[in-house]
Enzyme design. Structure first.
Site, short mmCIF file in Angstrom:
data_model
loop_
_atom_site.label_atom_id
_atom_site.label_comp_id
_atom_site.label_asym_id
_atom_site.label_seq_id
_atom_site.Cartn_x
_atom_site.Cartn_y
_atom_site.Cartn_z
CG PHE A 309 -1.56 1.41 1.42
CD1 PHE A 309 -2.84 1.62 0.93
CD2 PHE A 309 -0.90 2.47 2.03
CE1 PHE A 309 -3.44 2.87 1.05
CE2 PHE A 309 -1.49 3.73 2.15
CZ PHE A 309 -2.77 3.92 1.66
CD GLU A 310 4.98 2.51 -2.18
OE1 GLU A 310 4.78 2.43 -3.41
OE2 GLU A 310 6.11 2.58 -1.69
CB VAL A 311 -1.28 7.47 -1.10
CG1 VAL A 311 -1.70 8.70 -1.90
CG2 VAL A 311 -2.44 6.49 -0.99
#
Ligand SMILES: *[C@@H]1O[C@H](CO)[C@@H](O)[C@H](O)[C@H]1NC(C)=O
Ligand SMILES: CC(=O)N[C@H]1CO[C@H](CO)[C@@H](O)[C@@H]1O
Length: 423
Positions: A309-311
């Site tokens: 998960f990455e933003v």
């Protein structure tokens, strides 16, 4: 006589009551959100510059008093207050008042991952993107087949794009000694290190570390949100994480952090130290060294953000600082002579090249990727955002998580009840 006076009084009360109610509802400063007609949704798919009509919902992304309020309302990790107002309309089909950012989802997948990524897309659409219609970029080292494209295009409410990764981003660079790399794989297989004998896993980690943000399709965007096959989102996301990032000058974010498997990265910190020595100008003041190292940078404590998960900000990854960092590591060969994951690579980069305030912990994004869960500690938050995760599964405060260390470094107060989730 007294009886009929009372009746008249009641009638008058009722009459004025109705008049007052009428004025309150008709002069309300909160406009009813327009129900987007189906042409808007169709338009979103076909027209990238489509402007979302404004709506009256109360998520941070539409705070009328602008940036100041946004800053105040952004998720405050450690506080029990919800980041977004309940914002039920956000989840009921209203579109964001201020439009989309220059952002996309991005997924690396094989054709055979179709049904696992379909699952993830459904999660992301139901909990967030059906109200926003952000684009989605799919990347693969082979051509995507028609079935993959047909199904994913039907599921994504924004525009979809499909890219094939260039050979030079998914192969052994010429400075790698093939025999040495092969010997390492055989050794790791014997020691039963997960993915230790895999060539494609190594290409994937190197690609996610150094190349996905330079793909031609990704050059069209400033922000990305990485989504892997078979992940779950457990709460409604009643705000726009891209906007939270942009308006609070964030560059990178996480929901789960943990210690890396030491056998896969024995010399990564040596390369990082070499980089620090060679490029002192790239090291940020007020960085997160304290989170990465317990002895002032001498050694690595193996803490990393879980990068499935990455933003994050693509322009940061495309900056000289990040590229110099990636190339220093790449030259040392650890993607092939060890088994460096993109998670420690991104994390060490974020920890050294960014100010610690530029990294966002998204407590409000409840997430699962096998085998770990992030579930908001605050019950209020879970109820308001219709969360379906079991708080007992929350990984944040368990012994193998690095999130306690993150809170301590940032001086953030841990949410009430965290002690009960330690094991
Ligand atoms: C989005 O960002 C990319 C990368 O910074 C830029 O090249 C592009 O022009 C931007 N597009 C819009 C519509 O602003
Ligand atoms: C703030 C706001 O516009 N609230 C509305 C959200 O949607 C419900 C149901 O349509 C309305 O009753 C609220 O007024």
């Amino acid at each position: 006589m007294a009886g009929s006076t009372r009746i008249i009084r009641y009638v008058l009360f009722a009459f004025f009551g109705i008049i007052i109610l009428f004025f309150i509802t008709s002069s309300s400063s909160i406009p009813k959100p327009p129900i987007p007609d189906s042409s808007i949704f169709k338009g979103a798919k076909g027209n990238k510059n489509h402007n979302d009509p404004s709506s009256g919902h109360t998520s941070p992304s539409s705070a009328s008093s602008g940036e100041q309020r946004l800053v105040d309302e952004r998720p405050a990790p450690g506080s029990a207050a919800p980041a977004a107002a309940p914002a039920s309309n956000v989840t009921m089909g209203a579109v964001p008042a201020t439009g989309r950012l220059n952002a996309t989802f991005v997924t690396l997948a094989r054709n055979s991952d179709l049904w696992d990524i379909a699952d993830s897309i459904r999660q992301v659409e139901d909990r967030f993107n059906r109200n926003y219609h952000y684009d989605w970029v799919f990347l693969n080292d082979r051509e995507f087949d028609d079935d993959f494209k047909k199904v994913t295009t039907a599921l994504v409410s924004g525009k979809t794009h499909y890219g094939t990764i260039a050979k030079e981003h998914w192969s052994f660079p010429d400075f790698i000694d093939q025999d040495k790399a092969k010997a390492v794989r055989e050794d790791m297989a014997e020691r039963k290190i997960i993915y230790g004998d895999s060539i494609s896993y190594r290409h994937m980690c190197r690609f996610e570390s150094g190349f996905f943000f330079r793909q031609p399709l990704m050059q069209n965007y400033e922000w990305y949100w990485r989504v892997e096959p078979s992940v779950k989102l457990y709460c409604d996301i009643g705000f726009d994480p891209f906007r939270v990032m942009a308006e609070n000058k964030k560059k990178y974010s996480f929901v789960i952090s943990l210690y890396e498997y030491a056998e896969t990265i024995p010399t990564i910190w040596d390369s990082a130290k070499k980089f620090m020595k060679q490029y002192p100008e790239h090291i940020a003041e007020g960085n997160s060294m304290k989170w990465l190292s317990d002895d002032n940078g001498e050694s690595y404590n193996h803490c990393h953000f879980w990068s499935n998960f990455e933003v994050g900000n693509l322009n940061w990854l495309r900056s000289d600082a990040y590229i110099d960092f990636f190339e220093t590591l790449d030259r040392d060969g650890g993607f092939f002579y060890e088994r460096w994951g993109d998670a420690p690579v991104h994390s060490i980069a974020a920890g050294l090249l960014l100010k610690k305030e530029e990294i966002q912990f998204f407590d409000d994004i409840a997430y699962w990727h096998v085998p770990f869960t992030h579930c908001p500690t605050s019950e209020k938050k879970r109820l308001e955002n219709k969360c379906a995760c079991n708080p007992k599964d929350n990984f944040d405060w368990k012994g193998y998580s690095c999130t306690t260390r993150w809170f301590d470094m940032m001086g953030m107060e841990k949410p009430a009840g965290y002690q009960d989730q330690k094991d």
